[in-house]
Design an enzyme around this catalytic site. Structure first.
Site, PDB file in Angstrom:
ATOM      1  N   GLY A  51       0.826  -1.188   0.000  1.00  0.00           N
ATOM      2  CA  GLY A  51       0.000   0.000   0.000  1.00  0.00           C
ATOM      3  C   GLY A  51       0.863   1.242   0.000  1.00  0.00           C
ATOM      4  N   THR A  52       0.600   2.163  -0.929  1.00  0.00           N
ATOM      5  CA  THR A  52       1.467   3.317  -1.139  1.00  0.00           C
ATOM      6  C   THR A  52       0.646   4.457  -1.717  1.00  0.00           C
ATOM      7  OG1 THR A  52       3.287   1.806  -1.658  1.00  0.00           O
ATOM      8  CG2 THR A  52       3.583   4.089  -2.298  1.00  0.00           C
TER       9      THR A  52
END
Length: 537
Positions: free
Chosen positions: A356-357
């Site tokens: 997740g970014t």
């Protein structure tokens, strides 16, 4: 770069956005507008990037937070700068100590995978070196949203609900109670359109703004992190925080058909994109070849070869056993190119997990441009939130190997292999612009596909992002989006690829692009696979 993409057979649902005085592209509309507002108040592209990044810790906590890491590529006065603000493992941790505790693999949650957070230091460093406004002014929008709240975006709500389900099943212990208190105040994840706020997050941002980040590493916030860690036998302590400094680095590049494609050097995985492009530049691709089976086959094979190298060699640059220059040499590219035949290869590589970014791109009317990315990893990260601060701590240490012989073996004070990578494109020493595709190990794959869509297949920034994507996960498995024509899928199967049509579009990353042409006109594309938005002036 005046590509219109009009002949592209899968037309974009969104149009390219144009501007001249400023542009912010990211995955959350309110965050993009906040960055643009800072620009209109006299800030530059760097100020806008910091403002947007800080807002995203509030508005998209499913992917990043104050307790995560950050990288940036910054174009100022005809020069590209690289910032590595990824934190190392605590000095008190080691493979030996973990094995003494009966731990043979680094867990996803809890204190063991927590590394020193680098995001607040990145904001302070960027502001000090290139910003026009004070950090107090730049962080004001994020502080306001944290205190007053905002309506949660649809895609963010979707991943928030997934995270709540995962954490409810896996987080067992008093140390995780703060996560549920902050991010599930009603015993569930907030729904799309529901107002969510975190006053403690707002106060933390105020302290960071007032001290240019020092409170996080030396002051009140550092003390709270230290106390929380010591209470639950964590390895991260105040000495680790005090010792941390972001590092300005020389970006690395490959020249691909007249364009320089730039990435952050290791410990980031951008090197994988460059290795793949260095292999692919020995082949010829015509515009009409965009959707040919041969094109996809060669892309996939080059990517797998690049990942095999990347997963073996990439780690803290100070401890790499092979030089970047060797992996990007013409001779090595030619040698690897010979391995690509008419059937799918079985590369020697690991199994890349999801991540997740958040990614954002900014540009201003003065010519400054920023490619910025920050992340907690695997969504919210470790599941640990420092009490009364809103600081969600990353679990980046999960990427370390427990094999002492592995290049990326865990060691005190060492940076791990890092998935988050900003990208930048130049031509003839002039900026074309920032680009990025967030999403764990999809990132170098997304970079590769976006770059080829732009350079080889002449797609405009929106069409380059909208084009159907594929994702290599392990061995010969390739996940594909539903939009990929069935004929291509079937023909790739005949070449030995294991094709799987994926339901979750999140697997294929979420990108942003801003290009500037020779007349100074900005052209932006944003991701349709998320709540992407472009603010423009």
């Amino acid at each position: 770069m005046n590509y219109n993409g009009l002949d592209y057979p899968y037309p974009s649902q969104r149009r390219v956005v144009y501007g001249t005085r400023g542009m912010v592209a990211t995955s959350q509309p309110l965050a993009a507008e906040a960055g643009m507002e800072i620009m209109k108040q006299g800030g530059n592209a760097i100020d806008a990037a910091i403002a947007t990044a800080a807002c995203l810790t509030v508005m998209e906590p499913t992917s990043n937070g104050i307790g995560g890491d950050a990288f940036a590529l910054v174009w100022v006065k005809d020069r590209l700068y690289g910032l590595n603000s990824s934190g190392p493992a605590p000095r008190g941790i080691s493979i030996e100590k973990l094995k003494e505790r009966g731990i043979d693999a680094i867990p996803k949650f809890g204190w063991i995978p927590v590394t020193v957070p680098g995001a607040p230091a990145a904001w302070g460093e960027l502001s000090k070196k290139f910003g026009k406004l004070s950090l107090t002014e730049v962080l004001k929008p994020a502080i306001t949203y944290a205190y007053e709240g905002y309506p949660v975006s649809p895609i963010t709500a979707k991943y928030w609900a997934k995270a709540f389900e995962v954490y409810s099943q896996n987080l067992d212990g008093k140390e995780f109670e703060e996560w549920f208190k902050v991010f599930a105040p009603h015993g569930r994840a907030p729904r799309a359109g529901e107002i969510w706020k975190s006053p403690s997050h707002g106060r933390t941002l105020e302290l960071i703004a007032e001290t240019n980040g020092k409170a996080f590493y030396e002051g009140e916030l550092a003390d709270k992190i230290h106390q929380f860690s010591m209470e639950y036998n964590g390895y991260l302590n105040k000495e680790d925080l005090v010792a941390f400094k972001p590092e300005w680095v020389e970006p690395i590049k490959v020249n691909y058909r007249g364009y320089d494609v730039w990435e952050i050097p290791p410990n980031g995985q951008g090197l994988i994109t460059l290795i793949a492009l260095n292999i692919l530049k020995g082949f010829e691709f015509d515009i009409k070849d965009k959707d040919s089976v041969d094109t996809y086959h060669k892309q996939m094979e080059a990517l797998k070869l690049a990942f095999a190298d990347g997963l073996k060699y990439i780690t803290d640059s100070r401890e790499m056993k092979i030089k970047v220059e060797e992996l990007l040499s013409e001779a090595y590219g030619a040698e690897r190119r010979k391995l690509i035949g008419k059937e799918a290869l079985m590369p020697v590589a690991g199994t890349p997990p999801k991540g997740g970014t958040v990614y954002l791109a900014t540009a201003d009317g003065e010519g400054n441009m920023v490619s910025f990315i920050q992340s907690n990893y695997m969504g919210f990260g470790s599941g640990l939130v420092v009490p009364n601060t809103g600081i969600s701590l990353q679990n980046r240490g999960h990427n370390f190997s427990m094999d002492e012989e592995h290049d990326n073996a865990l060691a005190p004070g060492k940076r791990t292999y890092h998935t988050i990578i900003p990208g930048f494109l130049t031509k003839d020493q002039k900026a074309v612009g920032p680009f990025g595709v967030m999403g764990g190990f999809m990132q170098p794959q997304g970079h590769l596909q976006v770059v080829m869509n732009t350079i080889d297949f002449k797609l405009n920034p929106q069409a380059a992002l909208d084009a159907p994507r594929w994702h290599w996960s392990k061995e010969k498995r390739i996940d594909m989006e539903k939009a990929m024509p069935k004929e291509i899928q079937e023909n790739l199967k005949k070449l030995g690829h294991e094709i799987v049509v994926a339901e979750d579009v999140g697997l294929f990353g979420r990108g942003q692009i801003i290009w500037r042409d020779e007349k100074g006109v900005l052209a932006g594309g944003t991701e349709g696979r998320t709540d992407g938005a472009i603010a423009v002036w």
